[in-house]
Scaffold this active site. Structure first.
Site, mmCIF file in Angstrom:
data_model
loop_
_atom_site.group_PDB
_atom_site.id
_atom_site.type_symbol
_atom_site.label_atom_id
_atom_site.label_comp_id
_atom_site.label_asym_id
_atom_site.label_seq_id
_atom_site.Cartn_x
_atom_site.Cartn_y
_atom_site.Cartn_z
ATOM 1 N N ARG A 207 0.855 -1.182 0.000
ATOM 2 C CA ARG A 207 0.000 0.000 0.000
ATOM 3 C C ARG A 207 0.894 1.235 0.000
ATOM 4 O O ARG A 207 1.906 1.290 0.697
ATOM 5 C CB ARG A 207 -0.916 0.032 1.231
ATOM 6 C CG ARG A 207 -1.910 -1.110 1.294
ATOM 7 C CD ARG A 207 -3.003 -0.900 0.252
ATOM 8 N NE ARG A 207 -3.983 -1.952 0.261
ATOM 9 C CZ ARG A 207 -4.141 -2.850 -0.703
ATOM 10 N NH1 ARG A 207 -3.351 -2.840 -1.752
ATOM 11 N NH2 ARG A 207 -5.087 -3.766 -0.631
ATOM 12 N N GLU B 62 -3.485 7.102 -5.325
ATOM 13 C CA GLU B 62 -3.439 6.429 -6.622
ATOM 14 C C GLU B 62 -4.601 6.928 -7.451
ATOM 15 O O GLU B 62 -5.737 6.842 -6.982
ATOM 16 C CB GLU B 62 -3.562 4.906 -6.458
ATOM 17 C CG GLU B 62 -2.271 4.230 -6.231
ATOM 18 C CD GLU B 62 -2.409 2.709 -6.148
ATOM 19 O OE1 GLU B 62 -1.365 2.078 -6.205
ATOM 20 O OE2 GLU B 62 -3.523 2.170 -6.007
ATOM 21 N N HIS C 70 -0.006 -0.595 -10.185
ATOM 22 C CA HIS C 70 -0.647 -1.452 -9.179
ATOM 23 C C HIS C 70 -1.083 -2.779 -9.801
ATOM 24 O O HIS C 70 -2.238 -3.185 -9.704
ATOM 25 C CB HIS C 70 -1.828 -0.739 -8.529
ATOM 26 C CG HIS C 70 -2.187 -1.304 -7.190
ATOM 27 N ND1 HIS C 70 -2.850 -0.587 -6.241
ATOM 28 C CD2 HIS C 70 -1.978 -2.523 -6.638
ATOM 29 C CE1 HIS C 70 -3.033 -1.333 -5.162
ATOM 30 N NE2 HIS C 70 -2.513 -2.513 -5.386
#
Length: 180
Positions: free
Chosen positions: A93, A122, A141
């Site tokens: 994360r 993000e 990601h």
């Protein structure tokens, strides 16, 4: 990779899957884990202090959840202790990293490379320094995706559906109090 030291922050499923691969390459593997007890992977050394882990590792992989305890876990204090030339990899994360502290550590040469599959927020805002930094590698990601991802998720759903219909406890349930 032989002879290098890998530090794994968060020794859950990802860390436990990564460690045997690193050991097979001849790496020393250090790991931190929230819970007490055996790490479950022979050859992995438990390190209770993240500062010590950063000081000893050539490569650090962040695989911990985002919780109040882990927010900005990688901060100026931790990075100041990092072994010079550290390669930091975040597949967990983005909130685990204090961006300003990482940028300063990159400028000082304390961190030689940051490979970031996740960021916070993000996506990053336009003009964020990570986009143009020569020693930052960004990916969108996607570290979770493998050729088997969809089949594995479908299998897990089907397994839990059967358990639900039988009145059995579900597996891999998110604990909202823990945040993962």
């Amino acid at each position: 990779m032989e002879g290098a030291t890998l530090g794994v922050v968060g020794f859950g499923g990802i860390g436990q899957a990564l460690a045997p691969k690193a050991l097979a390459l001849g790496m020393t593997v250090l790991a931190t884990r929230r819970g007490a007890g055996d790490l479950g992977v022979p050859g992995v050394e438990r390190v209770d202090d993240v500062v010590e882990l950063f000081a000893r590792a050539d490569h650090v992989v962040l695989a911990a959840p985002a919780t109040a305890e882990t927010h900005h876990l990688v901060n100026a204090r931790v990075l100041a202790a990092a072994k010079p030339g550290l390669h930091l990899v975040n597949v967990a994360r983005g909130a685990l990293i204090d961006d300003q502290a990482l940028l300063a550590a990159l400028a000082e040469g304390r961190v030689s490379l940051a490979t970031l599959d996740v960021t916070h927020p993000e996506p990053l805002p336009d003009g964020h320094p990570y986009y143009s930094h020569p020693r930052v590698r960004l990916s969108p990601h996607t570290s979770v995706y493998t050729p088997d991802t969809h089949a594995n998720l479908a299998s897990q759903l089907a397994h839990n559906l059967i358990r639900f219909r039988r009145g059995e406890p579900l597996e891999d349930v998110v604990d909202l109090a823990r945040g993962y």
